[in-house]
Design an enzyme around this catalytic site. Sequence first.
Site, mmCIF file in Angstrom:
data_model
loop_
_atom_site.group_PDB
_atom_site.id
_atom_site.type_symbol
_atom_site.label_atom_id
_atom_site.label_comp_id
_atom_site.label_asym_id
_atom_site.label_seq_id
_atom_site.Cartn_x
_atom_site.Cartn_y
_atom_site.Cartn_z
ATOM 1 N N TYR A 143 -2.611 -10.995 -130.359
ATOM 2 C CA TYR A 143 -1.668 -9.927 -130.726
ATOM 3 C C TYR A 143 -0.368 -10.534 -131.261
ATOM 4 O O TYR A 143 0.070 -10.198 -132.373
ATOM 5 C CB TYR A 143 -1.395 -9.067 -129.495
ATOM 6 C CG TYR A 143 -0.507 -7.872 -129.740
ATOM 7 C CD1 TYR A 143 -0.986 -6.732 -130.386
ATOM 8 C CD2 TYR A 143 0.809 -7.862 -129.281
ATOM 9 C CE1 TYR A 143 -0.168 -5.619 -130.587
ATOM 10 C CE2 TYR A 143 1.633 -6.752 -129.474
ATOM 11 C CZ TYR A 143 1.135 -5.628 -130.124
ATOM 12 O OH TYR A 143 1.950 -4.537 -130.315
ATOM 13 N N ASN A 188 0.253 3.375 -116.435
ATOM 14 C CA ASN A 188 -0.388 2.986 -115.170
ATOM 15 C C ASN A 188 0.354 3.565 -113.976
ATOM 16 O O ASN A 188 -0.241 4.195 -113.101
ATOM 17 C CB ASN A 188 -0.375 1.455 -115.024
ATOM 18 C CG ASN A 188 -1.674 0.824 -115.505
ATOM 19 O OD1 ASN A 188 -2.452 1.465 -116.186
ATOM 20 N ND2 ASN A 188 -1.892 -0.436 -115.162
ATOM 21 N N ASP A 271 2.890 -13.612 -119.339
ATOM 22 C CA ASP A 271 3.617 -12.341 -119.224
ATOM 23 C C ASP A 271 5.122 -12.630 -119.367
ATOM 24 O O ASP A 271 5.684 -13.368 -118.568
ATOM 25 C CB ASP A 271 3.324 -11.747 -117.844
ATOM 26 C CG ASP A 271 3.628 -10.265 -117.755
ATOM 27 O OD1 ASP A 271 2.682 -9.473 -117.820
ATOM 28 O OD2 ASP A 271 4.812 -9.920 -117.621
#
Length: 310
Positions: A143, A188, A271
């Site tokens: 990505y 989420n 992350d």
Amino acid sequence: MKILVTGGAGFLGSHLCDRLIAEGHEVLCVDNYFTGTRRNIAHLLAHPMFEAARHDVTFPLYVETERIFNLACPASPVHYQHDPVQTTKTSVHGAINMLGLAKRVKARILQASTSEVYGDPDVHPQPEGYWGRVNPIGIRSCYDEGKRCAETLFFDYHRQHRVDIKVMRIFNTYGPRMHPNDGRVVSNFIVQALKGEDITIYGDGQQTRSFCYVDDLIDGMLRLMETEAGFTGPVNVGNPSEFTMLELAELVLNLTKSRSRLVFRPLPSDDPRQRQPDIALAREKLNWEPKVSLHDGLQRTIAYFRTVVG
Ligand code: NAD
Ligand code: UDP
């Protein structure tokens, strides 16, 4: 105007189509429905100025258009990591195909780029002049590097073929029509809270993001598209209010009045630890800044998810 929106059945794309139709434009929405859904655009299908076509942007497209918004690409880590080769193809081949179209029909083209081009940043907040800190071989690279290469292609088509480009670096955006299972943090947490399930905090929850409500983001996108010729960006568009994931979880719990528990899960690799847009350029060139607070935006988003989560 005749306007093409790729990825128009997705979360951001469908809100963009709504705004363009409301402004009286003729809109062609193309999508391969990988993460988008016809439900997001169902209310537009009968509109005489709206047309939807199933098409994968990794293949050439021959249409007439004056503006191209290139949004086609899965945006959530779960989805873009599902088929990483296709993710890179979508960003890179998709950019080549849409830039080729823009060149042929002399259309102005806007690229939905991303804050991920900054990677796990060591400059904070991130201005457009920062080149980023991106792992080229990790699980997010399909990505991040795909989007970086797309930016390269946009600027090379601009320099080499004089294509009229606008590059927008979008920071985390949320709102109604996010896919309930797309794995992004806002959807989420809200879905988990509404179902009374555990709220999954990855890592210690001290990593930060800055969340922009979708209406603000689309407003910035429309303004960027209509800036004077010659202004290419890249320009950051996002909300500079920064929150830790623990703060976000607490806010979602308060607003949903949920009794879900917080549980801690391993932090996915690469992350980013922190993220906040420097929006000085957007303020100056687009006369834009976000208006919707996280509190208000979450309330609207929660109201939407109450209608889709059983
Ligand atoms: P989304 O997944 O809801 O929408 C993406 C759309 O593109 C979907 O409708 C999907 O079916 C379509 N698509 C994917 N591959 C395609 C292909 N090969 N051909 C045609 N259509 C294809 O995600 P979103 O949040 O609406 O993101 C839209 C764009 O904005 C993406 O390019 C994304 O990278 C960018 N962006 C979003 C965010 C965010 O926080 N939402 C942040 C940064 C950048
Ligand atoms: N995250 C989390 N719990 C979840 C989903 C995500 O704590 O159930 C964290 C994730 O690790 C990241 C942040 O929330 O630090 C934002 O994740 P998201 O996938 O929404 O966006 P991105 O990482 O691409 O900014």
